[in-house]
Design an enzyme around this catalytic site. Sequence first.
Site, mmCIF file in Angstrom:
data_model
loop_
_atom_site.group_PDB
_atom_site.id
_atom_site.type_symbol
_atom_site.label_atom_id
_atom_site.label_comp_id
_atom_site.label_asym_id
_atom_site.label_seq_id
_atom_site.Cartn_x
_atom_site.Cartn_y
_atom_site.Cartn_z
ATOM 1 N N GLY A 63 0.791 -1.238 0.000
ATOM 2 C CA GLY A 63 0.000 0.000 0.000
ATOM 3 C C GLY A 63 0.815 1.274 0.000
ATOM 4 O O GLY A 63 0.323 2.324 0.425
ATOM 5 N N SER A 64 2.045 1.223 -0.526
ATOM 6 C CA SER A 64 2.827 2.480 -0.530
ATOM 7 C C SER A 64 2.224 3.494 -1.505
ATOM 8 O O SER A 64 2.308 4.701 -1.266
ATOM 9 C CB SER A 64 4.300 2.211 -0.835
ATOM 10 N N ASN A 65 1.625 3.034 -2.582
ATOM 11 C CA ASN A 65 0.961 3.985 -3.492
ATOM 12 C C ASN A 65 -0.282 4.587 -2.840
ATOM 13 O O ASN A 65 -0.581 5.766 -3.035
ATOM 14 C CB ASN A 65 0.620 3.317 -4.830
ATOM 15 N N ARG A 70 -4.744 -8.483 -9.230
ATOM 16 C CA ARG A 70 -5.812 -9.340 -9.712
ATOM 17 C C ARG A 70 -6.401 -8.720 -10.965
ATOM 18 O O ARG A 70 -6.513 -7.481 -11.044
ATOM 19 C CB ARG A 70 -6.899 -9.369 -8.634
ATOM 20 N N ASN A 103 -5.077 2.250 -13.332
ATOM 21 C CA ASN A 103 -4.146 1.310 -12.706
ATOM 22 C C ASN A 103 -2.737 1.869 -12.809
ATOM 23 O O ASN A 103 -2.421 2.547 -13.794
ATOM 24 C CB ASN A 103 -4.209 -0.030 -13.449
ATOM 25 N N HIS A 144 1.127 0.646 -13.168
ATOM 26 C CA HIS A 144 1.850 -0.564 -13.567
ATOM 27 C C HIS A 144 3.346 -0.249 -13.645
ATOM 28 O O HIS A 144 3.736 0.766 -14.227
ATOM 29 C CB HIS A 144 1.328 -1.040 -14.926
ATOM 30 N N ASP A 173 -3.507 -4.729 -18.658
ATOM 31 C CA ASP A 173 -2.533 -3.636 -18.758
ATOM 32 C C ASP A 173 -2.537 -3.004 -20.146
ATOM 33 O O ASP A 173 -1.514 -2.471 -20.598
ATOM 34 C CB ASP A 173 -1.107 -4.115 -18.383
ATOM 35 N N GLU A 176 6.614 6.142 -9.009
ATOM 36 C CA GLU A 176 5.181 5.794 -8.949
ATOM 37 C C GLU A 176 4.468 6.718 -7.969
ATOM 38 O O GLU A 176 3.358 7.179 -8.220
ATOM 39 C CB GLU A 176 4.994 4.334 -8.500
HETATM 40 C C1 GAR Z 1 3.638 -1.221 -7.330
HETATM 41 O O1 GAR Z 1 4.942 -1.275 -7.819
HETATM 42 C C2 GAR Z 1 2.641 -1.291 -8.466
HETATM 43 O O2 GAR Z 1 3.059 -0.617 -9.620
HETATM 44 C C3 GAR Z 1 2.592 -2.767 -8.716
HETATM 45 O O3 GAR Z 1 2.622 -3.352 -7.441
HETATM 46 C C4 GAR Z 1 3.324 -2.501 -6.551
HETATM 47 C C5 GAR Z 1 2.429 -2.215 -5.367
HETATM 48 O O4 GAR Z 1 3.111 -1.528 -4.363
HETATM 49 N N1 GAR Z 1 1.416 -3.148 -9.430
HETATM 50 C C6 GAR Z 1 1.362 -4.168 -10.271
HETATM 51 O O5 GAR Z 1 2.311 -4.878 -10.510
HETATM 52 C C7 GAR Z 1 0.008 -4.364 -10.898
HETATM 53 N N2 GAR Z 1 0.044 -5.467 -11.794
HETATM 54 P P1 GAR Z 1 2.335 -0.825 -3.190
HETATM 55 O O6 GAR Z 1 1.373 -1.862 -2.595
HETATM 56 O O7 GAR Z 1 3.404 -0.462 -2.205
HETATM 57 O O8 GAR Z 1 1.608 0.365 -3.734
#
Ligand code: GAR
Length: 208
Positions: free
Chosen positions: A13-15, A94, A110, A112, A148, A177
Amino acid sequence: MKIRLAVLVSGRGSNLQAIHRAIGNKVFDGEIVLVLADNPGAAALGFCADNGIPSKYIHPGDFKTKLEGAAEQAYIAALRAAAPDLIVLAGFMRVVKPPLIRAFENRIINIHPSLLPKYPGLHTHARALEAGDRETGCTVHFVNEVIDGGKRIMQARVPIRPGDTEASLSARVLKVEHQVLPAVIKMFADGKIDYKTFPAEPMIFSAK
Ligand code: GAR
């Protein structure tokens, strides 16, 4: 306008935290009205609990990689009840299917970790390293029925350095990101992004 955001997460969940921070710093006028997780152990749920963000784990059903059937309907119902303007998939690992996509047509984005159309799917950093690429990055895109594959909104480029590992590269990409995602949400909040008129080529993010 004050943009109502729903965020779907699976793990760290850093984003999500970056979005929450951007709201706190008044980068845009917004509110996270709901966070849904497909994993009861997601650290993101702890962050929500600590920060008063409405959140819920909803059992994702029997499939490991997609959301379908009754579970998908439960996600749709929870999202509808929260009435978001925009749904953000922020590390939601997912595949979402047409019923959910159509319920919120052109209102799901999303993030990516690659320069799409390069490396859709998983293990993007390992694949970029293996290919000997000199740069990679991240892409925020609309979600459609192609994995994607929806219209790209914004990309940020990141160099690949000699000696990079999956971990070092993923950390470098994650840092951008956290800038790109709030920047895109700000554009939605400011009414600057409309799916129908959005160009075929994405914007390129550049840090101020
Ligand atoms: C992020 O790097 C995001 O871009 C990626 O998962 C990570 C989640 O990090 N997403 C995917 O690969 C989607 N297919 P976070 O939980 O710290 O935000």
